[in-house]
Design a protein around this motif. Sequence first.
Motif: not given
Lengths: 272, 66
Positions: A186, A189-190, A193-194, A203, A225
């Motif tokens: 998690a 990914v955060e 993606r940012k 993922a 994604f």
Amino acid sequence: MNIRLNEQLIATTATTLFALRDAHQPDADVLIVNGFPVRADQPLGEGDQVVLIKRGAVPDAAEMEALLTARHTPGVHQRIKSATVGIAGAGGLGSAIAIALARCGIGRLIIADFDVVEPSNLNRQQYFIDQLGLPKVDALRANLQRINPFVKVAAFYGRLDHENLPQVFAMADVLVEAFDAPDQKAMLVENWRKAHPERPLVAASGMAGFGTANTIATRRVGENFYLVGDETTAAAAGCGLMAPRVGVAAHHQANAVLRLLLGADPVGDNHG
Amino acid sequence: MKITLNGKEILVGNPLSIVALLAEHDLDSTRVAVELNREVICANAFATTLLSDGDSLEIIHFVGGG
């Protein structure tokens, strides 16, 4: 007469296998004609495919490239070779993904992991028993070099976090999330993606146990994604991680990366 | 109000924060990735981000293994 020698189309005056060998690679001790190893001399015909190998000899960079270029559709190899792929985690997923991409002739890999090879890893991770105790990134780099010494491998030995992740993978065209822990997945990914919404992320979630492999799929979650796995089967007591399903998920991820690099939709049916 | 969660329309109370929605669905907020109307929402904003009618939400709940 035109024949394909070591994956290259050549014109030759040689009419027999031994004549061809003597003209091009007299020290070759393994001779393969149209896919079959042969010992005796034999006549060659138009369009025959011959591979001459000197046992133990390592092809140089140009020869290796010629082999891969010939194996892949024209244009494909060039795109793969110019790509940099980041792999976060070098466990069951990451080690298999790295090997698949190295075999494809990927230009550069950035691998990152904080762990060392443990006995319990050998049930699914692409390491050898004589590598126990080595940092996974060192062991993986060594294994990749044995497969294709011309893949450039950058290794980061340490824990990835919000601070260092964008720097470690700054050069990556595509990032693969191959962690084990769900909170790490998690976090990555955060963060990615940012930081790089324009650079694809692949993922994985849900590949434990020995249930049917057919529930492991690749889906598009959002722009750039993609998520691989059955999305439900967590590693737990009584449902451990095993080589087949982890391998299926890893190769879904590797294939998604390959398709992205070749301009194909990872979940579409086009061939790029 | 109506929101779309992972492609399915659902009815939820108003006001509703992301952290409350996660709790309603028994999802651990440290194991999810959330995109609201295609925008990544950071974990530290789950409590302060309120949902609006018509919002589209994608929640990935990660399970362990790799």
